[in-house]
Scaffold this active site. Structure first.
Site, PDB file in Angstrom:
ATOM      1  N   LYS A  63      10.757  -3.889 -17.805  1.00  0.00           N
ATOM      2  CA  LYS A  63       9.640  -3.520 -18.692  1.00  0.00           C
ATOM      3  C   LYS A  63       9.877  -4.060 -20.109  1.00  0.00           C
ATOM      4  O   LYS A  63       8.935  -4.479 -20.787  1.00  0.00           O
ATOM      5  CB  LYS A  63       9.478  -1.996 -18.703  1.00  0.00           C
ATOM      6  CG  LYS A  63       8.977  -1.463 -17.359  1.00  0.00           C
ATOM      7  CD  LYS A  63       9.126   0.035 -17.280  1.00  0.00           C
ATOM      8  CE  LYS A  63       8.567   0.577 -15.980  1.00  0.00           C
ATOM      9  NZ  LYS A  63       8.991   1.958 -15.705  1.00  0.00           N
ATOM     10  N   PHE A  98       0.828  -1.209   0.000  1.00  0.00           N
ATOM     11  CA  PHE A  98       0.000   0.000   0.000  1.00  0.00           C
ATOM     12  C   PHE A  98       0.863   1.261   0.000  1.00  0.00           C
ATOM     13  O   PHE A  98       0.837   2.051   0.926  1.00  0.00           O
ATOM     14  CB  PHE A  98      -0.946  -0.051   1.213  1.00  0.00           C
ATOM     15  CG  PHE A  98      -2.193   0.756   1.031  1.00  0.00           C
ATOM     16  CD1 PHE A  98      -2.972   0.627  -0.104  1.00  0.00           C
ATOM     17  CD2 PHE A  98      -2.593   1.648   2.011  1.00  0.00           C
ATOM     18  CE1 PHE A  98      -4.122   1.378  -0.268  1.00  0.00           C
ATOM     19  CE2 PHE A  98      -3.745   2.402   1.865  1.00  0.00           C
ATOM     20  CZ  PHE A  98      -4.513   2.264   0.718  1.00  0.00           C
ATOM     21  N   GLU A 118      11.601   4.129  -7.812  1.00  0.00           N
ATOM     22  CA  GLU A 118      11.304   2.892  -7.091  1.00  0.00           C
ATOM     23  C   GLU A 118      11.745   3.048  -5.629  1.00  0.00           C
ATOM     24  O   GLU A 118      12.591   3.894  -5.310  1.00  0.00           O
ATOM     25  CB  GLU A 118      12.079   1.728  -7.709  1.00  0.00           C
ATOM     26  CG  GLU A 118      11.691   1.394  -9.131  1.00  0.00           C
ATOM     27  CD  GLU A 118      10.244   0.957  -9.273  1.00  0.00           C
ATOM     28  OE1 GLU A 118       9.821   0.055  -8.553  1.00  0.00           O
ATOM     29  OE2 GLU A 118       9.529   1.544 -10.107  1.00  0.00           O
ATOM     30  N   ASP A 161      14.895  -1.345 -14.000  1.00  0.00           N
ATOM     31  CA  ASP A 161      13.447  -1.127 -14.176  1.00  0.00           C
ATOM     32  C   ASP A 161      13.093  -1.127 -15.670  1.00  0.00           C
ATOM     33  O   ASP A 161      12.136  -1.781 -16.094  1.00  0.00           O
ATOM     34  CB  ASP A 161      13.059   0.208 -13.513  1.00  0.00           C
ATOM     35  CG  ASP A 161      11.607   0.560 -13.747  1.00  0.00           C
ATOM     36  OD1 ASP A 161      10.743  -0.031 -13.083  1.00  0.00           O
ATOM     37  OD2 ASP A 161      11.330   1.399 -14.630  1.00  0.00           O
ATOM     38  N   GLY A 164       7.719  11.082  -6.377  1.00  0.00           N
ATOM     39  CA  GLY A 164       7.107   9.744  -6.327  1.00  0.00           C
ATOM     40  C   GLY A 164       7.324   8.915  -7.591  1.00  0.00           C
ATOM     41  O   GLY A 164       6.625   7.936  -7.808  1.00  0.00           O
ATOM     42  N   VAL A 194       4.077  -1.389 -17.356  1.00  0.00           N
ATOM     43  CA  VAL A 194       4.870  -0.702 -18.385  1.00  0.00           C
ATOM     44  C   VAL A 194       4.148   0.595 -18.740  1.00  0.00           C
ATOM     45  O   VAL A 194       2.970   0.571 -19.097  1.00  0.00           O
ATOM     46  CB  VAL A 194       5.018  -1.560 -19.665  1.00  0.00           C
ATOM     47  CG1 VAL A 194       5.832  -0.813 -20.735  1.00  0.00           C
ATOM     48  CG2 VAL A 194       5.662  -2.899 -19.357  1.00  0.00           C
ATOM     49  N   THR A 199       3.381  -4.572  -4.230  1.00  0.00           N
ATOM     50  CA  THR A 199       4.557  -4.480  -3.355  1.00  0.00           C
ATOM     51  C   THR A 199       5.756  -4.025  -4.206  1.00  0.00           C
ATOM     52  O   THR A 199       5.712  -4.113  -5.431  1.00  0.00           O
ATOM     53  CB  THR A 199       4.878  -5.836  -2.669  1.00  0.00           C
ATOM     54  OG1 THR A 199       5.151  -6.801  -3.685  1.00  0.00           O
ATOM     55  CG2 THR A 199       3.742  -6.317  -1.793  1.00  0.00           C
ATOM     56  N   GLY A 213       4.057   7.559 -11.584  1.00  0.00           N
ATOM     57  CA  GLY A 213       3.173   8.394 -10.761  1.00  0.00           C
ATOM     58  C   GLY A 213       2.016   7.567 -10.223  1.00  0.00           C
ATOM     59  O   GLY A 213       1.524   6.668 -10.903  1.00  0.00           O
TER      60      GLY A 213
END
Ligand code: HSE
Length: 337
Positions: free
Chosen positions: A224, A8, A209, A220, A206, A151, A95, A315
């Protein structure tokens, strides 16, 4: 429709806010009446089969507490326990990404699929390490595994490639798949910021990661790329098949050198025979050359030629909109509200 959210953070909370803001519209326009019956975070869980009060849950998080602190609803339970015990149609797995072994995401997804719950994940680790096996597990159990937001954040890159180019043959893919590094490189190029100043801003906004090495070291984008390769081109790759170089070594000197050629440096992910992620010079006039946290993907297909799709790649709210897109698709396949 009963939903459990595992993990969360920015995205999970963004999804809850979106459901709250759009509640009336979701019922009126789509006949969708989602109930959040379980949420877990690092401190434990909150459960309510009648549906948790979303505003209360969001307030607890604003006060930097755990959902387990919600009076009367909090439980000391793990994600796996909640997935097993709570009756739900959908598990949202959000998560943090772990590309070493995919955990805890892989176990959550496997548990949910085996207990015949549909899964929406924005967690790239499990998909980058075990895409074919997880898709097979979903098929075997007669449920859906959806991952739009993994992605391109809210930008429907996977859907474009899958649906719009379905009758064509995708020969190659090139793209800027990581918002954080694109933001840092843009700041270095346009505002002369240092690498670490750019990263601090991306974290504040934000985009990054939980472990920002995943962004800046190229993992990352590689994860993707693996998802694109598996889903759109049927290439059963894992992240180990990608040649990866991040942006830590990109200097102002490199950026100025590119500028002199009317180019700039971007972290480019590419599928063209092999899979690679590396910083490359890109002409500013190339439609793929986008700034800030934007992502762009160029599809090169046999008959339709080249298309570029551009949009915000990171985001909370943007990625939450992709979860909602997946949720509507699952709902359409289930015909429940
Ligand atoms: N950290 C990722 C990025 C988030 O910057 O693109 C979206 O996957």
């Amino acid at each position: 429709m009963r939903i459990v959210i595992i993990g969360f953070g920015v995205v999970g909370q963004g999804f809850c806010s979106l459901l709250h803001e759009r509640r009336k519209e979701l019922i009126a326009k789509y006949g969708l009446n989602p109930k959040i019956v379980g949420i877990t975070d690092t401190g434990g869980a909150a459960m309510d089969e009648a549906g948790l009060d979303i505003l209360k849950v969001l307030e607890i998080k604003r006060n930097k507490k755990s959902v387990a602190d919600i009076e009367g609803k909090g439980r000391k339970k793990t994600g796996l326990e909640v997935i097993e015990e709570v009756e739900a149609e959908v598990v949202v797995e959000a998560t943090p990404t772990n590309i070493q072994n995919g955990e805890p995401g892989i176990s959550h997804i496997e548990k949910a699929l085996k207990s015949k719950k549909n899964v929406i994940t924005v967690n790239k680790g499990p998909l980058a390490l075990a895409f074919p096996a997880l898709m097979e597990l979903a098929r075997y159990n007669g449920v859906m595994l959806k991952f739009s937001g993994s992605v391109g954040g809210g930008t429907p890159i996977l859907e474009f490639g899958k649906r719009c180019l379905d009758a064509d043959k995708i020969l190659a893919v090139r793209g800027i798949l990581n918002g954080t590094t694109n933001f840092i490189l843009t700041e270095m190029d346009t505002n002369g910021l240092s690498f670490s100043e750019g990263l601090a801003d991306a974290q504040r906004l934000g985009y990054a990661e939980a472990n920002p090495s995943l962004d800046v070291d190229g993992f990352d984008a590689a994860a993707k790329l693996v998802i694109l390769a598996n889903f759109l081109m049927g290439i059963p790759a894992t992240i180990k098949d990608v040649q990866i170089k991040g942006i830590r070594d990109v200097t102002q000197k490199d950026i100025q050198k590119a500028k002199a050629k009317d180019s700039t440096i971007k972290l480019i992910a590419s599928i063209n025979g092999n899979l690679s992620v590396k910083p490359l010079e890109l002409k500013r006039s190339d439609p793929m050359c986008v700034n800030g946290a934007l992502n762009s993907v160029k599809f090169i297909s046999q008959f339709a030629g080249e298309q570029v799709i551009i949009g915000k790649g990171a985001g909370g709210t943007e990625t939450a909109s992709a979860i909602l897109r997946d949720l509507l698709e699952i709902r359409n396949s289930l015909r429940v509200i």
